[in-house]
Design a protein around this motif. Structure first.
Motif, PDB file in Angstrom:
ATOM      1  N   SER A 188       0.816  -1.210   0.000  1.00  0.00           N
ATOM      2  CA  SER A 188       0.000   0.000   0.000  1.00  0.00           C
ATOM      3  C   SER A 188       0.851   1.261   0.000  1.00  0.00           C
ATOM      4  CB  SER A 188      -0.918   0.009   1.224  1.00  0.00           C
ATOM      5  OG  SER A 188      -1.725  -1.140   1.261  1.00  0.00           O
ATOM      6  N   ASP A 201       2.752   1.613  -5.760  1.00  0.00           N
ATOM      7  CA  ASP A 201       1.734   1.299  -4.759  1.00  0.00           C
ATOM      8  C   ASP A 201       0.533   0.611  -5.408  1.00  0.00           C
ATOM      9  OD1 ASP A 201       3.344   2.696  -2.983  1.00  0.00           O
ATOM     10  OD2 ASP A 201       2.281   4.596  -3.325  1.00  0.00           O
ATOM     11  N   ASP A 248      -2.406   0.717  -4.312  1.00  0.00           N
ATOM     12  CA  ASP A 248      -3.567   1.590  -4.170  1.00  0.00           C
ATOM     13  C   ASP A 248      -3.197   3.034  -4.493  1.00  0.00           C
ATOM     14  OD1 ASP A 248      -1.884   1.997  -2.049  1.00  0.00           O
ATOM     15  OD2 ASP A 248      -3.420   1.874  -0.491  1.00  0.00           O
ATOM     16  N   ARG A 283      -1.203   2.059 -10.433  1.00  0.00           N
ATOM     17  CA  ARG A 283      -1.959   0.895  -9.951  1.00  0.00           C
ATOM     18  C   ARG A 283      -1.937  -0.240 -10.969  1.00  0.00           C
ATOM     19  NH1 ARG A 283      -5.819   4.653  -8.666  1.00  0.00           N
ATOM     20  NH2 ARG A 283      -7.210   3.830 -10.277  1.00  0.00           N
ATOM     21  N   ASP A 336      -6.493  -3.648   5.182  1.00  0.00           N
ATOM     22  CA  ASP A 336      -7.107  -2.898   4.085  1.00  0.00           C
ATOM     23  C   ASP A 336      -7.560  -3.828   2.962  1.00  0.00           C
ATOM     24  OD1 ASP A 336      -6.565  -0.675   5.520  1.00  0.00           O
ATOM     25  OD2 ASP A 336      -5.132   0.215   4.108  1.00  0.00           O
ATOM     26  N   VAL A 371      -7.739  -3.440  -0.467  1.00  0.00           N
ATOM     27  CA  VAL A 371      -6.968  -3.569  -1.710  1.00  0.00           C
ATOM     28  C   VAL A 371      -5.804  -4.542  -1.570  1.00  0.00           C
ATOM     29  CG1 VAL A 371      -5.543  -2.335  -3.386  1.00  0.00           C
ATOM     30  CG2 VAL A 371      -7.681  -1.320  -2.587  1.00  0.00           C
TER      31      VAL A 371
END
Length: 593
Positions: free
Chosen positions: A82, A181, A183, A190, A214, A216
């Protein structure tokens, strides 16, 4: 600067040379056939299936095919996680100096950086893996650099390239790739993160004490479980007082989701030094784990096979969903096709009904025919015998050819009106049915197809004249026999042709007889006239041929009209079961490898 090191000879993936060749042939066939899949209709599952197809193609190119061709290539460990989880900081710590960007501005990983041992350079400098990303050779520096520069000269061009950095601190046999990342606020980042994780042999997944649940990241971790990929989860910035509770909860989540075998590494919350580096001891367990994997050639091969087999099995599932979506597309297209064919087939039936029930012999056609034959005179002649009828008609026809042409013109006009009206009705029905369906509505767009084409009236008129000309040729051919030639010549080709058209349009009993319809005695005149010249059997044969010809021409006209709908439908694959068979073959390949 490029390295002079080259990879060893590429070994087949697994099994005998023959089985490896067969596996590669299968995978390449899958890739070829998958690239041809089209899902153009606006169906509920189409968007997801298109994405699955794109992802499957990317994974074949980025990972599956390269790994099958080179099982002995270094493992690729992708570091993902993340936003702000500390991925770049972790990578810097693993090699002992800054090589990747880290900082408070997001996203920090502008381009993916692949760190490899110098001896492994040849495996990554070509397009063997991740072929859509160009290569940029990065260099290490001994200078003290701020985190914003990270020791690597980066191109500013978005995320279309892969920065390669050779570093002896990276163990021989494993490369480490710092991914964007998962997210990220950037769509490109992404997407790239997903692409890089799909190309990994193993994942080093970084999360934090307050972000580990989280949604994602867990979606990607579940994807890893479906691929049976080796995963190391790094729980970063864990307060000392919360370590036991947080690590136990995370381990419970991993177990519940089928990731119980994942390695879990805890990095305590600690201050970074002036270069943004973690203390070496903080990452020593993870570094040791990676080095132990790199040192075991047989173990690396097992990891590669495990991930490869799991990925092929997951690929089969993806292609299965694409195959189901393709079936749905074909069924939807078949439904739209059937609606169109039904509308125009019904129109064809109504046109043919109108041409055999006497309906066309009303109005203008009947008036021109009666003008032509002289109604009162001809009906009196019927009472006095067909011989006198022939004599009177012959004189009339020889002297007055123009009225026969008027009959033909009236028939052409009446028949054209019927065909145009029914074709317009068919187009309106087809357009209405398509617009009631989301897929049909998408294919039509803003174009109105509810009426006949602009050039259709002229096409119909030309086709009717061609039918009339062929009918005249039928009469001419039939009248070539010596015994009928004199009688044929005495009546004239146009007169006999007009009579035959009237007979054709009064047939209500198919081809088994010449019963008359609503025009009554008017049709009898034409029938008896023709029988006097050619005989009853010949007239029946001529009428049957003329009707069949008219039927075929009508069908052709409507078939051309309905193409404005049908041509919008996607092509049906020659082999509809092809993808389904690929799913079975891929499943067997994963199970037996």
């Amino acid at each position: 600067m490029s390295s002079n090191h080259h990879p060893p000879a590429r070994a087949p993936a697994q099994g005998s040379g023959q089985s490896a060749a067969a596996a590669l042939a299968l995978l390449e066939a899958v890739r070829q056939d998958l690239s041809l899949v089209s899902l153009p209709l606006a169906l509920p599952a189409a968007g997801q299936a298109r994405q699955e197809a794109r992802n499957a193609l990317a994974q074949l190119d980025d990972y599956i095919l390269p790994r099958y061709r080179s099982l002995d290539a270094p493992l690729l460990a992708v570091v993902g996680g993340s936003t702000g989880a500390g991925k770049s900081t972790l990578v810097n710590a693993l090699v002992g100096h800054p090589v990747t960007r880290s900082g408070a501005i997001r996203p920090t990983t502008r381009q993916p950086i692949l760190l490899h041992h110098p001896a492994d350079a040849g495996w990554f400098e070509d397009q063997r893996i991740l072929p859509t990303l160009s290569r940029i050779r990065g260099t290490l520096t001994t200078d003290v650099v701020p985190a914003s520069r990270a020791g690597v000269t980066l191109d500013a061009a978005a995320v279309s390239s892969l920065v390669l950095v050779a570093d002896r601190a990276v163990p021989h046999g494993i490369a480490v790739l710092d991914a964007p990342d998962v997210d990220s606020i950037s769509d490109d980042n992404r997407k790239l993160a997903g692409q890089l994780l799909a190309a990994a042999d193993l994942w080093v997944f970084v999360t934090t004490a307050n972000r580990y649940a989280d949604a994602v990241p867990w979606k990607l971790l579940l994807n890893a479980a479906s691929r049976d990929i080796l995963v190391a989860v790094v729980l970063d910035r864990v307060p000392a007082e919360a370590e036991a509770e947080v690590s136990a909860d995370l381990r419970s989540l991993l177990d519940r989701e089928g990731l119980g075998s994942a390695g879990l590494f805890i990095i305590a919350e600690t201050d970074l030094d002036a270069l943004g580096m973690l203390p070496p001891a903080a990452v020593e367990p993870l570094r040791t784990w990676l080095h132990s994997l790199a040192a075991d050639a047989a173990g690396r091969g097992q990891i590669a096979r495990r991930t490869l087999n799991g990925t092929v099995k997951a690929l089969a599932g993806r292609i299965g969903s694409v195959a189901r979506a393709q079936d749905e597309q074909e069924q939807a297209a078949a439904g739209l096709r059937a609606e169109t064919l039904t509308a125009y087939r019904d129109a064809e039936t109504r046109i043919l009904d109108a041409t055999k029930d006497g309906a066309l012999l009303r109005g203008e056609v009947l008036a021109r025919w009666q003008d032509f034959v002289g109604t009162g005179e001809f009906f009196r002649s019927l009472e006095q015998g067909i011989g006198r009828l022939r004599d009177r008609a012959g004189a009339f026809f020889r002297g007055e050819p123009a009225p026969a042409v008027k009959v033909e013109a009236a028939i052409e006009s009446g028949l054209q009106a019927v065909i145009l009206d029914e074709a317009a009705n068919a187009a309106e029905q087809a357009d209405k049915r398509w617009r009631a369906d989301p897929a049909g509505r998408q294919l039509l767009g803003t174009e109105d197809l509810s009426g006949a084409a602009m050039d259709f009236p002229g096409t119909v008129a030309a086709e009717i004249r061609a039918w009339q000309a062929d009918l005249m040729e039928l009469i001419r051919t039939e009248g070539q026999e010596k015994r009928t030639q004199a009688r044929w010549l005495s009546f004239g080709i146009n007169g006999l042709g007009a009579a035959l058209m009237v007979v054709v349009f009064s047939m209500t009993a198919g081809l088994t007889g010449l019963e008359v319809g609503v025009a009554g005695g008017t049709a009898i005149v034409g029938q008896k006239l023709l029988e006097a010249v050619f005989g009853e059997d010949a007239v029946r044969r001529l009428a049957r041929k003329a009707r069949e010809d008219l039927h075929q021409r009508t069908r052709k006209l409507l078939a051309e009209e309905q193409r404005k709908f049908l041509d919008r439908l996607p092509e049906v694959p020659a082999d509809r079961a092809l993808l389904a068979r690929h799913v079975e073959a891929l499943t067997r390949l994963a199970d037996t490898a």
